[in-house]
Design a protein around this motif. Structure first.
Motif, PDB file in Angstrom:
ATOM      1  N   TRP A  87     -14.503 -13.243   5.778  1.00 54.04           N
ATOM      2  CA  TRP A  87     -13.960 -13.159   4.426  1.00 54.04           C
ATOM      3  C   TRP A  87     -13.867 -11.693   3.970  1.00 54.04           C
ATOM      4  N   ASP A  88     -14.931 -10.942   4.182  1.00 57.24           N
ATOM      5  CA  ASP A  88     -14.937  -9.537   3.765  1.00 57.24           C
ATOM      6  C   ASP A  88     -13.848  -8.741   4.482  1.00 57.24           C
ATOM      7  N   LEU A  89     -13.673  -8.980   5.766  1.00 53.31           N
ATOM      8  CA  LEU A  89     -12.642  -8.304   6.542  1.00 53.31           C
ATOM      9  C   LEU A  89     -11.259  -8.650   6.000  1.00 53.31           C
ATOM     10  N   LEU A  90     -11.016  -9.930   5.817  1.00 49.34           N
ATOM     11  CA  LEU A  90      -9.720 -10.391   5.326  1.00 49.34           C
ATOM     12  C   LEU A  90      -9.451  -9.891   3.908  1.00 49.34           C
ATOM     13  N   ALA A  91     -10.444  -9.983   3.040  1.00 45.27           N
ATOM     14  CA  ALA A  91     -10.279  -9.533   1.654  1.00 45.27           C
ATOM     15  C   ALA A  91      -9.967  -8.038   1.605  1.00 45.27           C
ATOM     16  N   GLY A  92     -10.616  -7.255   2.440  1.00 48.06           N
ATOM     17  CA  GLY A  92     -10.346  -5.818   2.488  1.00 48.06           C
ATOM     18  C   GLY A  92      -8.919  -5.524   2.913  1.00 48.06           C
ATOM     19  N   ARG A  93      -8.435  -6.248   3.902  1.00 47.59           N
ATOM     20  CA  ARG A  93      -7.063  -6.035   4.375  1.00 47.59           C
ATOM     21  C   ARG A  93      -6.043  -6.479   3.329  1.00 47.59           C
ATOM     22  N   ILE A  94      -6.319  -7.577   2.658  1.00 44.19           N
ATOM     23  CA  ILE A  94      -5.416  -8.045   1.601  1.00 44.19           C
ATOM     24  C   ILE A  94      -5.393  -7.039   0.454  1.00 44.19           C
ATOM     25  N   ASP A  95      -6.552  -6.519   0.084  1.00 41.35           N
ATOM     26  CA  ASP A  95      -6.601  -5.502  -0.976  1.00 41.35           C
ATOM     27  C   ASP A  95      -5.775  -4.267  -0.594  1.00 41.35           C
ATOM     28  N   ARG A  96      -5.870  -3.847   0.679  1.00 41.75           N
ATOM     29  CA  ARG A  96      -5.079  -2.702   1.116  1.00 41.75           C
ATOM     30  C   ARG A  96      -3.583  -2.993   1.019  1.00 41.75           C
ATOM     31  N   LEU A  97      -3.188  -4.195   1.412  1.00 41.34           N
ATOM     32  CA  LEU A  97      -1.775  -4.579   1.308  1.00 41.34           C
ATOM     33  C   LEU A  97      -1.319  -4.573  -0.153  1.00 41.34           C
ATOM     34  N   ARG A  98      -2.143  -5.113  -1.029  1.00 46.23           N
ATOM     35  CA  ARG A  98      -1.793  -5.163  -2.451  1.00 46.23           C
ATOM     36  C   ARG A  98      -1.695  -3.752  -3.018  1.00 46.23           C
ATOM     37  N   THR A  99      -2.636  -2.890  -2.664  1.00 47.66           N
ATOM     38  CA  THR A  99      -2.618  -1.508  -3.146  1.00 47.66           C
ATOM     39  C   THR A  99      -1.378  -0.785  -2.626  1.00 47.66           C
ATOM     40  N   ALA A 100      -1.066  -0.967  -1.367  1.00 50.92           N
ATOM     41  CA  ALA A 100       0.116  -0.327  -0.785  1.00 50.92           C
ATOM     42  C   ALA A 100       1.380  -0.838  -1.471  1.00 50.92           C
ATOM     43  N   ARG A 101       1.431  -2.123  -1.757  1.00 48.48           N
ATOM     44  CA  ARG A 101       2.583  -2.710  -2.435  1.00 48.48           C
ATOM     45  C   ARG A 101       2.711  -2.139  -3.838  1.00 48.48           C
TER      46      ARG A 101
END
Length: 115
Positions: A87-101
């Protein structure tokens, strides 16, 4: 998305204290998971029992047959720890995608205003 996380959510509930199926469903609904059907929870409980993540004790019920009370065991705690790592790994990657977007959208908006 909930289907992929429901096992971890139920294991988390059982980490706190043992519970039976209806009790788990009621607690999930209290936490805002109102769309979860009882049948979904019972099917999940069968799966985690078969996978050896919980211990099951039958306790007498005032109404009807004995209840199956589920409690998290060592294998379940290991599985829960793995769930949270994932979960932590996935949440971190999703946050990066959202920030980049968000950053990309802000740059595009800024460029459009400059024109």
């Amino acid at each position: 998305m909930l289907k992929g996380t429901l096992e971890g959510i139920v294991l988390t509930l059982l980490e706190t204290r043992p519970a039976y199926g209806y009790e788990i469903t009621a607690h999930l609904r209290e936490q805002g998971f109102t769309d979860i059907a009882e049948g979904t929870v019972y099917a999940l409980l069968v799966r985690i029992e078969q996978r050896g993540f919980v211990d099951v004790e039958k306790v007498p019920s005032e109404k009807g047959p004995p209840r199956k009370v589920y409690s998290l065991n060592a294998a379940g705690r290991d599985q829960l720890a793995e769930f949270w790592r994932t979960w932590d790994l996935l949440a971190g990657r999703i946050d990066r995608l959202r920030t980049a977007r968000t950053d990309s959208t802000a740059r595009t908006d800024s460029t459009d205003r400059e024109r």
